[in-house]
Design a protein around this motif. Structure first.
Motif, PDB file in Angstrom:
ATOM      1  N   THR A 129     -19.226  -6.238 -48.982  1.00 31.10           N
ATOM      2  CA  THR A 129     -18.587  -6.032 -50.289  1.00 31.10           C
ATOM      3  C   THR A 129     -19.243  -4.873 -51.015  1.00 31.10           C
ATOM      4  OG1 THR A 129     -17.982  -8.361 -50.474  1.00 31.10           O
ATOM      5  CG2 THR A 129     -18.095  -7.097 -52.521  1.00 31.10           C
ATOM      6  N   MET A 130     -20.569  -4.850 -50.990  1.00 33.95           N
ATOM      7  CA  MET A 130     -21.311  -3.765 -51.626  1.00 33.95           C
ATOM      8  C   MET A 130     -20.947  -2.418 -51.013  1.00 33.95           C
ATOM      9  SD  MET A 130     -25.374  -2.968 -51.474  1.00 33.95           S
ATOM     10  CE  MET A 130     -25.120  -2.237 -49.846  1.00 33.95           C
ATOM     11  N   MET A 131     -20.931  -2.357 -49.676  1.00 34.25           N
ATOM     12  CA  MET A 131     -20.599  -1.106 -48.988  1.00 34.25           C
ATOM     13  C   MET A 131     -19.186  -0.643 -49.354  1.00 34.25           C
ATOM     14  SD  MET A 131     -20.175  -0.384 -44.891  1.00 34.25           S
ATOM     15  CE  MET A 131     -18.668  -1.395 -44.859  1.00 34.25           C
ATOM     16  N   ASN A 132     -18.256  -1.573 -49.418  1.00 30.74           N
ATOM     17  CA  ASN A 132     -16.877  -1.199 -49.735  1.00 30.74           C
ATOM     18  C   ASN A 132     -16.749  -0.669 -51.156  1.00 30.74           C
ATOM     19  OD1 ASN A 132     -15.864  -1.867 -47.206  1.00 30.74           O
ATOM     20  ND2 ASN A 132     -15.474  -4.003 -47.766  1.00 30.74           N
ATOM     21  N   GLU A 133     -17.516  -1.228 -52.089  1.00 27.18           N
ATOM     22  CA  GLU A 133     -17.502  -0.698 -53.454  1.00 27.18           C
ATOM     23  C   GLU A 133     -18.078   0.720 -53.482  1.00 27.18           C
ATOM     24  OE1 GLU A 133     -16.024  -1.803 -56.013  1.00 27.18           O
ATOM     25  OE2 GLU A 133     -15.475  -3.765 -55.207  1.00 27.18           O
ATOM     26  N   MET A 134     -19.133   0.957 -52.717  1.00 29.42           N
ATOM     27  CA  MET A 134     -19.716   2.292 -52.650  1.00 29.42           C
ATOM     28  C   MET A 134     -18.728   3.289 -52.055  1.00 29.42           C
ATOM     29  SD  MET A 134     -23.628   1.450 -51.437  1.00 29.42           S
ATOM     30  CE  MET A 134     -24.259   3.098 -51.785  1.00 29.42           C
ATOM     31  N   LEU A 135     -18.060   2.891 -50.978  1.00 29.61           N
ATOM     32  CA  LEU A 135     -17.091   3.779 -50.342  1.00 29.61           C
ATOM     33  C   LEU A 135     -15.899   4.040 -51.259  1.00 29.61           C
ATOM     34  CD1 LEU A 135     -17.149   2.390 -46.706  1.00 29.61           C
ATOM     35  CD2 LEU A 135     -17.889   4.669 -47.436  1.00 29.61           C
ATOM     36  N   ALA A 158     -22.806  -7.059 -56.177  1.00 33.89           N
ATOM     37  CA  ALA A 158     -22.916  -7.383 -54.748  1.00 33.89           C
ATOM     38  C   ALA A 158     -24.281  -6.979 -54.203  1.00 33.89           C
ATOM     39  CB  ALA A 158     -21.800  -6.681 -53.974  1.00 33.89           C
ATOM     40  N   PHE A 159     -24.777  -5.825 -54.634  1.00 35.12           N
ATOM     41  CA  PHE A 159     -26.111  -5.367 -54.212  1.00 35.12           C
ATOM     42  C   PHE A 159     -27.163  -6.413 -54.558  1.00 35.12           C
ATOM     43  CE2 PHE A 159     -29.984  -3.467 -56.066  1.00 35.12           C
ATOM     44  CZ  PHE A 159     -30.558  -2.909 -54.930  1.00 35.12           C
ATOM     45  N   THR A 160     -27.152  -6.868 -55.806  1.00 36.63           N
ATOM     46  CA  THR A 160     -28.183  -7.794 -56.273  1.00 36.63           C
ATOM     47  C   THR A 160     -28.054  -9.143 -55.578  1.00 36.63           C
ATOM     48  OG1 THR A 160     -28.125  -6.705 -58.430  1.00 36.63           O
ATOM     49  CG2 THR A 160     -29.231  -8.821 -58.313  1.00 36.63           C
ATOM     50  N   ARG A 161     -26.842  -9.670 -55.497  1.00 37.71           N
ATOM     51  CA  ARG A 161     -26.658 -10.994 -54.902  1.00 37.71           C
ATOM     52  C   ARG A 161     -26.894 -10.994 -53.397  1.00 37.71           C
ATOM     53  NH1 ARG A 161     -21.747 -13.617 -55.300  1.00 37.71           N
ATOM     54  NH2 ARG A 161     -20.541 -11.724 -55.713  1.00 37.71           N
ATOM     55  N   SER A 162     -26.762  -9.827 -52.761  1.00 31.69           N
ATOM     56  CA  SER A 162     -26.971  -9.768 -51.309  1.00 31.69           C
ATOM     57  C   SER A 162     -28.442  -9.718 -50.925  1.00 31.69           C
ATOM     58  CB  SER A 162     -26.260  -8.540 -50.721  1.00 31.69           C
ATOM     59  OG  SER A 162     -26.909  -7.340 -51.119  1.00 31.69           O
TER      60      SER A 162
END
Length: 283
Positions: A129-135, A158-162
């Motif tokens: 999810t984090m990667m997709n938001e970055m992309l 997503a970064f923090t929760r991951s």
């Protein structure tokens, strides 16, 4: 298909969370960047391949980290670093440079620091999810600033929760109240000859104590924040108006044009005139 996407965020007037630049790159073998230092937090997520990060720890010693796909690395403000793509399996990564009132606390909660800059997720779903938001941000640099800031919040969530091993604190605090009061005072008075003492007085606090809670919350001194805010406003005027350099300096609190030019170059790396030549919008 292009091997590089890069964008500079067009608006820096977000206090809690702001975006500065972002992009994606499929690197050539042994491609390197640095040594360099950033003014803000810069996070890279490695989509594929591998590479090496060399970064100074809090003691100033250079540490070496091998980073592979599914991992990432955080570069902290002022931290000297170099990163190099592997010769045989060069990395592909996406990055965001960001900062704001809540960022220092959030990154600390996530467990990253200059002594531990490598991102390793506990949750594969949240990592993706984090990667997709970055992309999404990297691929949509022409969207409205508020739209991109919304996706930056989703990335940070997503970064923090991951990665975080403890819950993010909820609700406000008296410290937050003082910091918001200080920032509001700066926003309303940056064009005047204000000092750190004036800002502390507005909050009703001793300068030393105020300076400590402000830096703990924001990650930079009150004077550094004030200068960055003034230079952000100056950059807007340089980009959008025909005002002279001297008039713009006056408009952001600098009576002496030389002092203004030095302060601007300290933040942006080039003179106000050169910055205008590169960025001014034709009217």
């Amino acid at each position: 298909m292009k091997d590089l996407l890069f964008s500079v965020f067009p608006n820096e007037n977000f206090v809690d969370l702001s975006l500065y630049q972002f992009g994606w790159e499929r690197c050539a073998p042994s491609h390197s960047y640095g040594p360099a230092a950033r003014n803000h937090y810069l996070f890279h997520y490695v989509i594929s391949g591998t590479g090496t990060l060399l970064a100074n720890d809090v003691s100033g010693a250079t540490q070496t980290y091998q980073i592979k796909s599914g991992q990432g690395f955080m570069i902290f403000p002022g931290q000297i670093n170099t990163y190099i793509a592997d010769q045989k399996l060069p990395w592909e990564y996406v990055w965001l440079e960001f900062d704001g009132l809540r960022v220092k606390e959030t990154v600390e909660i996530a467990g990253l620091s200059p002594n531990a800059p490598v991102y390793r997720a506990h949750s594969r779903d949240l990592r993706e999810t984090m990667m997709n938001e970055m992309l999404y941000i990297a691929r949509n640099g022409d969207m409205a600033p508020l739209h991109l800031i919304g996706h930056l919040y989703l990335f940070l969530d997503a970064f923090t929760r991951s990665i975080a091993s403890m819950k993010i604190s909820r609700g406000g605090s008296l410290r937050d109240f003082y910091v918001h009061e200080a920032i509001a005072f700066i926003e309303q008075n940056f064009q005047n000859d204000i000092s750190v003492e004036d800002i502390a007085d507005r909050c009703g606090l001793n300068r030393s104590y105020f300076g400590k809670i402000f830096k703990d919350a924001v990650g930079r001194t009150t004077q550094e924040f004030l200068m960055n805010y003034r230079m952000t406003k100056a950059a807007e005027l340089l980009k959008l108006t025909q005002l002279s350099i001297g008039d713009i300096g006056n408009a952001v609190g600098y009576e002496n044009p030389l002092h203004f030019s030095r302060a601007f170059k300290n933040i942006y790396g080039i003179s106000p005139r050169e910055w205008r030549n590169r960025n001014q919008i034709s009217v």
